[in-house]
Scaffold this active site. Structure first.
Site, PDB file in Angstrom:
ATOM      1  N   GLY A 242       0.741  -1.263   0.000  1.00 52.52           N
ATOM      2  CA  GLY A 242       0.000   0.000   0.000  1.00 52.52           C
ATOM      3  C   GLY A 242       0.764   1.303   0.000  1.00 52.52           C
TER       4      GLY A 242
ATOM      5  N   GLY B  95       2.879   2.527  -2.249  1.00 50.15           N
ATOM      6  CA  GLY B  95       3.350   2.960  -3.571  1.00 50.15           C
ATOM      7  C   GLY B  95       2.712   4.249  -4.076  1.00 50.15           C
TER       8      GLY B  95
ATOM      9  N   CYS C 255      -0.447   3.487  -6.030  1.00 47.87           N
ATOM     10  CA  CYS C 255      -1.177   2.378  -5.429  1.00 47.87           C
ATOM     11  C   CYS C 255      -2.418   2.922  -4.730  1.00 47.87           C
ATOM     12  CB  CYS C 255      -0.238   1.735  -4.418  1.00 47.87           C
ATOM     13  SG  CYS C 255      -1.070   0.704  -3.256  1.00 47.87           S
TER      14      CYS C 255
END
Ligand code: 5GP
Length: 345
Positions: A181, A183, A186
């Site tokens: 999570g 990124g 993301c």
């Protein structure tokens, strides 16, 4: 229902405290690490940074360029066998020391991985990559790859907790990739509510891995060289970068022109863009967990790399670490409520 009260931290929740140092200049800092592995007899010698295996970033051109800086590239899994053959045939052997071959865990992925690895014995790294590394079949796949390729350096991920790091290492992984999570493109945390702040994930997973002589990669969430230094300070052996390396000439992405400016589209590997490109559609039973952004084309990646390496040398100088490896033991984090002065942002 159990709530863990312990606060978990991300890169933006901390700073590193400067320490007295005998270093006279940043040029004295050595960013190379010689890393050995639990299973494979190969060593890694280089700057422990990896370009992410996203299809826009983990490209052959990126690998050729980054290998000159002794930096790894995880080549994405969407190149054809013919693409690999051409690359292997036309590329200096030196580059192979800085390449990871990525794979998913389907039967088809595995067949393709075996063919690619059979093309050259110089391909040493396998990166087994799934968004959610918490499934039994993922562990089974890692065991199978270890049995079939006892000599290779196997990296597997992504997970964020110590018990799963241990399970993966005991299943045959030399390196475990950490991050769910964080990124830049993301959206997993907002779509699913799942995640773990990256700094705490790295600290906890490094502890679990190092106890078993395993290694970890901090994957995702770095927005600048300061975050990379924090990841190393938190005991990451390697740091993987997507967004920082995106939007350069060495990337492969659609370029669009607007008002005489060139932009490149950068998207998450679970975004609608990626799913449509690689699977033809978004299956009705799933949602996208990534987004697309438009980046001003940044030119060659050289300048970005030099900037990162300069930043890391400076971090090491501030805490008196002569080698990047010493950054961890020289790091004391302080929790902060502010990072930087944003008046001119
Ligand atoms: P960045 O360096 O851009 O912050 O993070 C890169 C990492 O984000 C990748 O290496 C990968 O682990 C993760 N990532 C890439 N695409 C997606 C996506 O579409 N969804 C999610 N959840 N993570 C992604």
């Amino acid at each position: 229902m159990r709530i863990e009260e312990d606060i978990k931290l991300g890169f933006k929740d901390v700073l590193i405290v400067p320490k007295r140092s005998a270093l006279k200049s940043r040029s004295e800092v050595n960013l190379f690490r010689n890393i050995n592995f639990k299973y494979s007899k190969f060593n890694y010698l280089g700057v422990p940074i990896i370009a992410s295996n996203m299809d826009t970033v983990g490209t052959f051109s990126m690998a050729v360029k980054l290998s000159k800086f002794n930096i790894l590239t995880a080549i994405h899994k969407y190149y054809s066998i013919q693409n690999w053959k051409n690359f292997i045939f036309n590329t200096s052997k030196y580059v192979f020391d800085y390449i990871m071959v990525s794979t998913g865990i389907s039967d088809q992925d595995y067949i393709k991985l075996k063919i690619i690895l059979s093309l050259s014995s110089l391909l040493k790294y396998i990166c087994i990559d799934v968004a959610n590394g918490y499934s039994e079949c993922f562990l089974d796949f890692v065991k199978k790859v270890r049995t079939d390729f006892p000599e290779k350096i196997i990296c597997a991920g992504n997970v964020v907790t110590g018990e799963m790091v241990e399970a993966l290492i005991l299943s045959g992984a030399d390196i475990v990739k950490i991050g769910i999570g964080p990124g830049s493109v993301c959206t997993t945390r907002s779509k699913t509510g799942i995640g773990y702040p990256q700094l705490s994930a790295v600290i906890e997973c490094a502890d679990a891995a190092h106890g078993l002589h395993g290694r970890i990669i901090s994957d995702g969430g770095c927005t600048n060289s300061g975050d990379i230094a924090k990841a190393f300070g938190a005991a990451a052996d390697f740091v993987m970068l997507g967004g920082i390396f995106a939007g350069h000439n060495e990337c492969e992405g659609n370029i669009i022109e607007e008002n005489d400016k060139k932009f490149m589209i950068f998207y998450g590997m679970s975004s609608k863009n990626a799913m449509k490109l690689h699977m033809g559609k978004v299956e009705v039973y799933r949602t996208d967990e990534g987004k697309s952004v438009k980046l001003l084309l940044k030119g060659s990646v050289n300048k970005t790399v030099l900037d990162i390496l300069g930043g890391l040398r400076s971090s090491c100088t501030y805490v008196g670490a002569k080698k990047i490896q010493e950054l961890t033991k020289r790091t004391t984090f302080i929790r902060v409520l502010e990072q930087e002065n944003k008046i001119f942002n």
